[in-house]
Design an enzyme around this catalytic site. Structure first.
Site, short mmCIF file in Angstrom:
data_model
loop_
_atom_site.label_atom_id
_atom_site.label_comp_id
_atom_site.label_asym_id
_atom_site.label_seq_id
_atom_site.Cartn_x
_atom_site.Cartn_y
_atom_site.Cartn_z
N ASN A 274 -6.22 2.55 2.10
CA ASN A 274 -5.70 3.84 2.55
C ASN A 274 -6.68 4.92 2.09
OD1 ASN A 274 -4.31 6.16 3.08
ND2 ASN A 274 -2.65 5.79 1.62
N TRP A 275 -7.41 5.43 3.06
CA TRP A 275 -8.48 6.39 2.71
C TRP A 275 -7.94 7.80 2.44
CZ3 TRP A 275 -13.37 5.40 6.26
CH2 TRP A 275 -13.80 4.08 6.08
N LYS A 276 -6.68 8.03 2.76
CA LYS A 276 -6.07 9.35 2.55
C LYS A 276 -6.95 10.43 3.21
CE LYS A 276 -3.91 7.35 -1.48
NZ LYS A 276 -3.34 7.48 -2.80
N HIS B 92 4.50 6.79 2.77
CA HIS B 92 3.68 6.89 1.55
C HIS B 92 4.25 7.95 0.62
CE1 HIS B 92 0.33 7.44 -1.16
NE2 HIS B 92 -0.06 6.23 -0.79
N GLU C 210 2.91 10.15 -1.07
CA GLU C 210 2.34 11.50 -0.90
C GLU C 210 2.99 12.22 0.28
OE1 GLU C 210 -1.70 10.08 -0.92
OE2 GLU C 210 -1.39 9.50 -3.01
N GLU D 127 4.67 0.71 -4.09
CA GLU D 127 3.69 1.54 -4.79
C GLU D 127 4.41 2.43 -5.81
OE1 GLU D 127 -0.14 2.10 -2.35
OE2 GLU D 127 1.26 3.58 -1.62
N GLY E 223 -3.35 6.50 -8.30
CA GLY E 223 -4.44 7.41 -8.64
C GLY E 223 -4.49 7.77 -10.12
N SER F 251 -3.56 1.87 -8.27
CA SER F 251 -4.69 1.60 -9.17
C SER F 251 -5.13 0.13 -9.18
CB SER F 251 -4.37 2.08 -10.60
OG SER F 251 -4.18 3.49 -10.61
N GLY G 154 -6.10 2.58 -2.71
CA GLY G 154 -6.53 3.96 -2.49
C GLY G 154 -7.98 4.12 -2.91
N GLY G 155 -8.18 4.68 -4.10
CA GLY G 155 -9.52 5.03 -4.58
C GLY G 155 -10.57 3.94 -4.41
P1 13P Z 1 -4.90 4.23 -5.80
O1 13P Z 1 -5.39 2.83 -5.52
O2 13P Z 1 -5.98 5.26 -5.76
O3 13P Z 1 -4.05 4.29 -7.03
O4 13P Z 1 -3.92 4.62 -4.57
C1 13P Z 1 -2.94 3.76 -4.19
C2 13P Z 1 -2.34 4.27 -2.92
O5 13P Z 1 -1.70 5.30 -2.90
C3 13P Z 1 -2.57 3.51 -1.68
O6 13P Z 1 -1.75 3.96 -0.66
#
Ligand code: 13P
Length: 249
Positions: free
Chosen positions: A9-11, A94, A96, A166, A172, A212, A233-234
């Site tokens: 997920n590149w956000k 998600h 967010e 999640e 993050g 993470s 994510g990251g």
């Molecule tokens: P991180 O891997 O950066 O913690 O993010 C997880 C995430 O929100 C994937 O949707």
């Protein structure tokens, strides 16, 4: 069918040129795997991503969609628009979106139904916040997130559902759920689905862990029997890290 999945997920990251460069690197470095590998770039780069990955097995998916068919919803994107360009999987729920864009269980239930009605696959995200876990309320929260968005679906709809647990406190933050915490929750999720539907549906749905996940913890998390992969994510923004996580599955 329960498949292994690693999704990035590149956000709100990577412009057009950066998207192209990262995808070229990912497709060159993709290891031989039976897992499904997916990336979710931002909307404006979906078409470019599809064309860059034309001869790759990496799937391009969307980060969000609106529940309406079309109409006066400035700034929104419909299921048909995604399908029309060749996207058939969408992330919904998600944390967010829930935290920053006011997406409630009720809205998410509508989005899930709208996507499924178009035969899209839905990657449904959910998970508790830190205070829920501290107050030992995490199982209740997860159960209610699932119930409110998914438990009035037809049994047949579940073949198009992927779940992504999640925990918000692990996103993050560099703080990941321990493999035991992930396994405990994933087993709870399967039991909750067994109770609401049946054991076949519970055993067939892929349940990903997100929060993470990094190359140095992926093997241990993915080794748990109820963890079918990860939503990353990251680490999905760095080709070598993402591919190390794909290898871990
Ligand atoms: P991180 O891997 O950066 O913690 O993010 C997880 C995430 O929100 C994937 O949707």
């Amino acid at each position: 069918m329960r498949s292994k999945i690693v999704a990035g997920n590149w956000k709100m990251n990577k412009n057009l040129a950066e998207t192209d460069a990262l995808l070229a690197e990912l497709s060159a470095k993709l290891p031989d795997t039976t897992a499904e590998v997916m990336v979710a770039p931002t909307f404006v780069n979906l078409t470019g991503a599809l064309s860059t990955l034309e001869s790759s097995t990496i799937q391009v998916i969307a980060q969000n969609m609106h529940f309406a068919e079309n109409g006066a919803y400035t700034g929104e994107i419909s299921a048909d628009m995604l399908l029309n360009i060749g996207i058939n999987t969408v992330i919904i729920g998600h944390s967010e979106r829930r935290a920053y864009f006011g997406e409630t269980d009720e809205i998410l239930a509508k989005k899930v139904k709208a996507a499924l009605a178009k035969n899209m696959r839905v990657m449904f995200c959910f998970g508790e916040e830190l205070q829920d876990r501290k107050s030992d309320n995490h199982f209740n929260i997860v159960e209610s997130q699932l119930r409110n968005a998914l438990f009035d679906l037809e049994a047949s709809a579940w073949k198009n559902i992927i779940l992504a647990y999640e925990p918000v406190w692990a996103i993050g933050t560099g703080e990941t759920a321990s493999p035991e915490q992930a396994q405990e929750m994933h087993a709870f999720i399967r039991k909750t689905i067994t109770d609401a539907f049946d054991v076949t549906i519970a055993n067939e749905v892929s349940i990903l862990y997100g929060g993470s996940v990094k190359p140095n913890n992926a093997v241990e998390i993915f080794s748990k029997p109820d963890v079918d992969g990860g939503l990353i994510g990251g680490a999905s923004l760095i080709a070598d890290d993402f591919m190390a996580i794909v290898k871990a599955i």
